[in-house]
Design a protein around this motif. Sequence first.
Motif, PDB file in Angstrom:
ATOM      1  N   GLU A   1       0.819  -1.222   0.000  1.00 55.01           N
ATOM      2  CA  GLU A   1       0.000   0.000   0.000  1.00 55.01           C
ATOM      3  C   GLU A   1       0.852   1.271   0.000  1.00 55.01           C
ATOM      4  O   GLU A   1       0.463   2.284   0.582  1.00 55.01           O
ATOM      5  N   ASP A   2       1.990   1.208  -0.657  1.00 55.34           N
ATOM      6  CA  ASP A   2       2.859   2.379  -0.752  1.00 55.34           C
ATOM      7  C   ASP A   2       2.759   3.078  -2.106  1.00 55.34           C
ATOM      8  O   ASP A   2       3.514   4.001  -2.397  1.00 55.34           O
ATOM      9  N   GLY A   3       1.830   2.611  -2.955  1.00 61.90           N
ATOM     10  CA  GLY A   3       1.629   3.237  -4.255  1.00 61.90           C
ATOM     11  C   GLY A   3       2.638   2.842  -5.308  1.00 61.90           C
ATOM     12  O   GLY A   3       2.646   3.416  -6.404  1.00 61.90           O
ATOM     13  N   ALA A   4       3.477   1.850  -5.009  1.00 64.54           N
ATOM     14  CA  ALA A   4       4.491   1.410  -5.974  1.00 64.54           C
ATOM     15  C   ALA A   4       3.871   0.477  -7.010  1.00 64.54           C
ATOM     16  O   ALA A   4       2.881  -0.214  -6.752  1.00 64.54           O
ATOM     17  N   ALA A   5       4.489   0.470  -8.207  1.00 64.91           N
ATOM     18  CA  ALA A   5       4.064  -0.442  -9.270  1.00 64.91           C
ATOM     19  C   ALA A   5       4.889  -1.722  -9.182  1.00 64.91           C
ATOM     20  O   ALA A   5       6.118  -1.673  -9.037  1.00 64.91           O
ATOM     21  N   VAL A   6       4.223  -2.852  -9.245  1.00 68.12           N
ATOM     22  CA  VAL A   6       4.896  -4.150  -9.179  1.00 68.12           C
ATOM     23  C   VAL A   6       4.851  -4.801 -10.560  1.00 68.12           C
ATOM     24  O   VAL A   6       3.785  -4.972 -11.149  1.00 68.12           O
ATOM     25  N   GLY A   7       6.014  -5.122 -11.082  1.00 64.11           N
ATOM     26  CA  GLY A   7       6.108  -5.794 -12.378  1.00 64.11           C
ATOM     27  C   GLY A   7       6.581  -7.219 -12.209  1.00 64.11           C
ATOM     28  O   GLY A   7       6.549  -7.790 -11.120  1.00 64.11           O
ATOM     29  N   GLY A   8       7.022  -7.812 -13.309  1.00 64.30           N
ATOM     30  CA  GLY A   8       7.536  -9.176 -13.254  1.00 64.30           C
ATOM     31  C   GLY A   8       6.476 -10.245 -13.318  1.00 64.30           C
ATOM     32  O   GLY A   8       6.781 -11.430 -13.150  1.00 64.30           O
ATOM     33  N   LEU A   9       5.224  -9.837 -13.543  1.00 64.83           N
ATOM     34  CA  LEU A   9       4.138 -10.806 -13.668  1.00 64.83           C
ATOM     35  C   LEU A   9       3.372 -10.565 -14.963  1.00 64.83           C
ATOM     36  O   LEU A   9       3.428  -9.488 -15.541  1.00 64.83           O
ATOM     37  N   ASP A  10       2.636 -11.574 -15.378  1.00 61.45           N
ATOM     38  CA  ASP A  10       1.702 -11.453 -16.486  1.00 61.45           C
ATOM     39  C   ASP A  10       0.293 -11.682 -15.945  1.00 61.45           C
ATOM     40  O   ASP A  10       0.092 -12.531 -15.074  1.00 61.45           O
ATOM     41  N   LEU A  11      -0.663 -10.921 -16.473  1.00 65.74           N
ATOM     42  CA  LEU A  11      -2.058 -11.236 -16.186  1.00 65.74           C
ATOM     43  C   LEU A  11      -2.459 -12.350 -17.138  1.00 65.74           C
ATOM     44  O   LEU A  11      -2.306 -12.223 -18.362  1.00 65.74           O
ATOM     45  N   CYS A  12      -2.945 -13.434 -16.570  1.00 69.76           N
ATOM     46  CA  CYS A  12      -3.265 -14.617 -17.378  1.00 69.76           C
ATOM     47  C   CYS A  12      -4.718 -15.019 -17.173  1.00 69.76           C
ATOM     48  O   CYS A  12      -5.388 -14.533 -16.251  1.00 69.76           O
ATOM     49  N   PHE A  13      -5.189 -15.896 -18.041  1.00 65.77           N
ATOM     50  CA  PHE A  13      -6.590 -16.289 -18.022  1.00 65.77           C
ATOM     51  C   PHE A  13      -6.695 -17.761 -18.391  1.00 65.77           C
ATOM     52  O   PHE A  13      -6.047 -18.231 -19.343  1.00 65.77           O
ATOM     53  N   LEU A  14      -7.490 -18.488 -17.623  1.00 67.92           N
ATOM     54  CA  LEU A  14      -7.785 -19.892 -17.890  1.00 67.92           C
ATOM     55  C   LEU A  14      -9.180 -19.964 -18.479  1.00 67.92           C
ATOM     56  O   LEU A  14     -10.177 -19.906 -17.758  1.00 67.92           O
ATOM     57  N   PRO A  15      -9.306 -20.044 -19.807  1.00 65.27           N
ATOM     58  CA  PRO A  15     -10.642 -20.013 -20.420  1.00 65.27           C
ATOM     59  C   PRO A  15     -11.382 -21.336 -20.247  1.00 65.27           C
ATOM     60  O   PRO A  15     -10.780 -22.409 -20.316  1.00 65.27           O
ATOM     61  N   GLN A  16     -12.664 -21.236 -20.015  1.00 67.12           N
ATOM     62  CA  GLN A  16     -13.498 -22.438 -19.940  1.00 67.12           C
ATOM     63  C   GLN A  16     -13.509 -23.129 -21.298  1.00 67.12           C
ATOM     64  O   GLN A  16     -13.505 -24.357 -21.385  1.00 67.12           O
TER      65      GLN A  16
END
Length: 222
Positions: free
Chosen positions: A159-174
């Motif tokens: 909760e310090d307002g920093a941006a966190v990288g190093g990840l991908d937003l992913c999706f598991l489609p039905q």
Amino acid sequence: MDYIRIQSIDNPLFKNMHDLMKTIFPPEEVLAFEKWAGPLEDPGIHVYVAVHEGEVVGTTEYRYYPGMKVAMTDFTIVGRPGLGIGRFLMRGRARDLERLARESGTEPIGMFAEIYNPAQAAYEFGGVYPMSPFVRREVLSHIGYMRLDFPYVHPSWEEDGAAVGGLDLCFLPQDENLTELDASLAVAFLTEYYSALPNKPDEWYTMIEDLKQKSKLALKPL
């Protein structure tokens, strides 16, 4: 092994779970102990632990959004190898999400998750090899997760307002034949999901505005 829901920070199992989280995840991914009080009491947030011989050996958190017909796996932690913890948590979560969808009268279209990019993650993850970003990414690829094709950041849970990288937003489609997702769904989901963090970085707002200019997001292999 038992699949037990945690709904209070006063539950002795919660301290064990939080200690496990601090061992596995970097600080920016772990909400402070006392700030868990509200989320654990929220009926829409489902936090479960895997308990083996009285010890918390794994944990997962997830939620289901009937209005969007999507789920989100917030995290999954395997604390020890060789016990089948990952599959145990996955099956328990799947059964519970099926129940939530059925009770809401909706048919889910899939599930979001933030997945570490091994090329960008230098953290040791507690030295527990099932939690290695290389191992986890391959396992999640086998399950069917796909990477949404856009540069991703999220606000720090410190909760310090920093941006966190190093990840991908992913999706598991039905539907495993799905090759793209409406960008508006990603915007709606991220806006709702991160409403819990009022202090968000400029990079996150820029990302959201960029997504609003898109119609579709390609689903790419992990």
